[in-house]
Design a protein around this motif. Structure first.
Motif, PDB file in Angstrom:
ATOM      1  N   GLU A  89       0.398  -1.354   0.089  1.00 29.40           N
ATOM      2  CA  GLU A  89       0.105   0.260  -0.008  1.00 29.40           C
ATOM      3  C   GLU A  89       0.504   0.748   0.126  1.00 29.40           C
ATOM      4  N   GLU A  90       1.914   1.150   0.520  1.00 26.81           N
ATOM      5  CA  GLU A  90       2.839   2.397   0.808  1.00 26.81           C
ATOM      6  C   GLU A  90       3.529   2.974  -0.491  1.00 26.81           C
ATOM      7  N   GLU A 117      -2.271  10.684   2.519  1.00 26.62           N
ATOM      8  CA  GLU A 117      -2.683   9.768   2.407  1.00 26.62           C
ATOM      9  C   GLU A 117      -1.125   8.295   2.577  1.00 26.62           C
ATOM     10  N   LYS A 121       0.050   6.098   6.342  1.00 28.45           N
ATOM     11  CA  LYS A 121       0.350   4.807   6.088  1.00 28.45           C
ATOM     12  C   LYS A 121       1.578   4.490   6.966  1.00 28.45           C
ATOM     13  N   LYS A 125       2.235   2.918  11.132  1.00 27.79           N
ATOM     14  CA  LYS A 125       2.519   1.758  10.783  1.00 27.79           C
ATOM     15  C   LYS A 125       3.132   1.048  12.246  1.00 27.79           C
TER      16      LYS A 125
END
Length: 132
Positions: A89-90, A117, A121, A125
């Motif tokens: 995702e990152e 965003e 992330k 995390k």
């Protein structure tokens, strides 16, 4: 892009020792770029990646760092994105900076959303504690 380098190997190296960040360009002060660092104890692991994607290979103490930015980092991340597990995702968020260029009217707002965003992330995390 044809390659004799195994993308799953690079993906594993990135997930274990890689550092991905988005930096502000000092020259324009309004654009951002991807900054990627891969680390290894041996030079050979990073040398073949450097030959394929470019970048700067430096030695710090007894470790080697391969630094890629801008288009070189984009090409490497695009090459390994399908083989990532924890940081997929990152990487996808960081790749958005180079995709779908809008006209200048919407560009600053789009960049703000992507950066927000990305920060969510990476900051939210959970860190994995190393057992010693």
């Amino acid at each position: 892009m044809e390659s004799n380098i195994n993308p799953s190997y690079i993906a594993g190296l990135f997930e274990s020792t890689g550092n991905l960040s988005i930096k502000k360009d000092k020259r324009t002060k309004s654009s951002y770029y991807i900054h990627l660092v891969l680390k290894s104890k041996t030079e050979n692991n990073l040398k073949s990646i450097k030959e394929q994607f470019g970048g700067k290979l430096i030695k710090i103490n007894n470790r080697y760092n391969l630094i890629l930015s801008h288009r070189k980092a984009y090409n490497l991340l695009n090459f390994i994105k399908d083989f990532l597990i924890d940081r997929k995702e990152e990487v996808e968020i960081a790749l958005k900076l180079y995709q779908n260029r809008f006209n200048r009217k919407y560009e600053p707002e789009r960049k703000k959303l992507i950066l927000k965003e990305f920060l969510q992330k990476t900051v939210d995390k959970p860190k994995i504690a190393k057992e010693e």
